[in-house]
Write an enzyme that holds these catalytic residues in place. Structure first.
Site, PDB file in Angstrom:
ATOM      1  N   LYS A 183      -4.456  -2.211 -12.270  1.00  0.00           N
ATOM      2  CA  LYS A 183      -4.445  -0.889 -11.463  1.00  0.00           C
ATOM      3  C   LYS A 183      -5.068   0.273 -12.031  1.00  0.00           C
ATOM      4  CE  LYS A 183       0.532  -2.086  -9.906  1.00  0.00           C
ATOM      5  NZ  LYS A 183       1.746  -1.650  -9.910  1.00  0.00           N
ATOM      6  N   ASN A 214       1.679   1.446 -14.138  1.00  0.00           N
ATOM      7  CA  ASN A 214       2.439   0.472 -14.982  1.00  0.00           C
ATOM      8  C   ASN A 214       1.263  -0.679 -15.019  1.00  0.00           C
ATOM      9  OD1 ASN A 214       2.472  -0.685 -12.285  1.00  0.00           O
ATOM     10  ND2 ASN A 214       4.823  -1.041 -12.785  1.00  0.00           N
ATOM     11  N   TYR A 271       1.576  -2.527  -0.054  1.00  0.00           N
ATOM     12  CA  TYR A 271       2.960  -2.354  -0.346  1.00  0.00           C
ATOM     13  C   TYR A 271       3.853  -2.148   0.977  1.00  0.00           C
ATOM     14  CZ  TYR A 271       1.814  -2.473  -5.473  1.00  0.00           C
ATOM     15  OH  TYR A 271       1.595  -2.553  -6.627  1.00  0.00           O
ATOM     16  N   HIS A 278      -0.292  -5.489 -11.256  1.00  0.00           N
ATOM     17  CA  HIS A 278       0.465  -6.027 -10.224  1.00  0.00           C
ATOM     18  C   HIS A 278       0.617  -7.617 -10.233  1.00  0.00           C
ATOM     19  CE1 HIS A 278       2.075  -7.338  -6.340  1.00  0.00           C
ATOM     20  NE2 HIS A 278       1.055  -8.047  -6.075  1.00  0.00           N
ATOM     21  N   GLU A 337      -0.727 -12.035   0.103  1.00  0.00           N
ATOM     22  CA  GLU A 337      -1.500 -10.965  -0.889  1.00  0.00           C
ATOM     23  C   GLU A 337      -2.829 -11.459  -1.141  1.00  0.00           C
ATOM     24  OE1 GLU A 337       0.828 -10.248  -4.288  1.00  0.00           O
ATOM     25  OE2 GLU A 337       2.492  -9.004  -3.228  1.00  0.00           O
TER      26      GLU A 337
HETATM   27  P1  RTP Z   1       4.295  -4.769  -8.391  1.00  0.00           P
HETATM   28  O1  RTP Z   1       4.558  -5.197  -7.128  1.00  0.00           O
HETATM   29  O2  RTP Z   1       3.418  -3.581  -8.433  1.00  0.00           O
HETATM   30  O3  RTP Z   1       3.682  -6.159  -9.306  1.00  0.00           O
HETATM   31  O4  RTP Z   1       5.634  -4.249  -9.400  1.00  0.00           O
HETATM   32  P2  RTP Z   1       6.970  -5.005  -9.261  1.00  0.00           P
HETATM   33  O5  RTP Z   1       6.925  -6.193  -8.397  1.00  0.00           O
HETATM   34  O6  RTP Z   1       7.240  -5.141 -10.664  1.00  0.00           O
HETATM   35  O7  RTP Z   1       7.709  -3.714  -8.815  1.00  0.00           O
HETATM   36  P3  RTP Z   1       8.101  -3.488  -7.202  1.00  0.00           P
HETATM   37  O8  RTP Z   1       9.577  -3.440  -7.029  1.00  0.00           O
HETATM   38  O9  RTP Z   1       7.300  -4.415  -6.387  1.00  0.00           O
HETATM   39  O10 RTP Z   1       7.579  -1.844  -6.945  1.00  0.00           O
HETATM   40  C1  RTP Z   1       6.141  -1.931  -6.885  1.00  0.00           C
HETATM   41  C2  RTP Z   1       5.677  -0.943  -7.594  1.00  0.00           C
HETATM   42  O11 RTP Z   1       6.127   0.635  -7.116  1.00  0.00           O
HETATM   43  C3  RTP Z   1       6.587   1.248  -8.122  1.00  0.00           C
HETATM   44  N1  RTP Z   1       7.866   1.530  -8.380  1.00  0.00           N
HETATM   45  N2  RTP Z   1       8.420   2.842  -8.684  1.00  0.00           N
HETATM   46  N3  RTP Z   1      10.000   4.921  -9.140  1.00  0.00           N
HETATM   47  C4  RTP Z   1      10.548   3.813  -9.048  1.00  0.00           C
HETATM   48  O12 RTP Z   1      11.811   3.635  -8.981  1.00  0.00           O
HETATM   49  C5  RTP Z   1       9.677   2.584  -8.621  1.00  0.00           C
HETATM   50  N4  RTP Z   1       9.959   1.401  -8.417  1.00  0.00           N
HETATM   51  C6  RTP Z   1       8.996   0.731  -8.345  1.00  0.00           C
HETATM   52  C7  RTP Z   1       5.906   0.518  -9.584  1.00  0.00           C
HETATM   53  O13 RTP Z   1       4.783   1.218  -9.906  1.00  0.00           O
HETATM   54  C8  RTP Z   1       6.012  -0.939  -9.049  1.00  0.00           C
HETATM   55  O14 RTP Z   1       4.748  -1.445  -9.774  1.00  0.00           O
HETATM   56 MG    MG Z   2       6.306  -6.355  -6.442  1.00  0.00          MG
END
Ligand code: RTP
Ligand code: MG
Length: 141
Positions: free
Chosen positions: A11, A114, A51, A117, A128
């Site tokens: 990212k 973070n 997303y 991804h 994806e």
């Molecule tokens: P990613 O898709 O980016 O790999 O991350 P992930 O699966 O660990 O998390 P996901 O639930 O898919 O969320 C996508 C991205 O959204 C942001 N996020 N912000 N502020 C919040 O509560 C929140 N929750 C998620 C994060 O940057 C996350 O990587």
């Molecule tokens: Mg995710």
């Protein structure tokens, strides 16, 4: 467990920190092979479409803003159990909860910025990978 492919994104925060090489080294050391890679600067449509599952979430606008804030490196990783292996290397979404030694623990500051991804299921990985790469851009080896 069979050989799988997963989509990884380094990212904008991690690219800005000059951590591309260190992050890719972790994938390679764990036995994942980079079979496709490119650097892109996403626009709102491309980041929002990626997303789309989070469209109704309160953090969606910030997420798209962050993902378009600078260049990213998208890659296809291939290997045994690649999807779970990559998620393990990445650590928890919130770097404050990420296990020591994971990419997010070492390179990320906040839940918004973070570092990486990784696809979360075989279905997401398929969608994806096709979202960023044509079949002729993937080089199995
Ligand atoms: P990613 O898709 O980016 O790999 O991350 P992930 O699966 O660990 O998390 P996901 O639930 O898919 O969320 C996508 C991205 O959204 C942001 N996020 N912000 N502020 C919040 O509560 C929140 N929750 C998620 C994060 O940057 C996350 O990587
Ligand atoms: Mg995710």
């Amino acid at each position: 467990m069979a050989t799988q492919r997963t989509l990884s994104i380094i990212k904008p925060d991690a690219v800005a920190k000059n951590a591309i090489g260190e992050i890719i080294a972790r994938f390679e050391k764990a036995g994942l092979k980079v079979v496709a890679a490119k650097m892109l600067h996403l626009d709102d449509d491309k980041a929002g479409g990626f997303y789309a599952e989070h469209k109704e979430r309160p953090f969606f606008k910030d997420l798209v803003g962050f993902m378009t804030s600078g260049p990213v490196v998208v890659q296809v990783l291939e290997g045994e159990d690649a999807i779970a292996k990559n998620r393990e290397l990445m650590g928890a979404t919130n770097p404050k909860e990420a296990a020591p030694g994971t990419i997010r623990a070492d390179f990320a500051e906040t839940i918004d910025a973070n570092a990486v991804h990784g696809s979360d299921s075989p279905e997401s990985a398929e969608r994806e990978i096709a979202y960023f790469f044509g079949a002729d851009e993937i080089c199995p080896r």
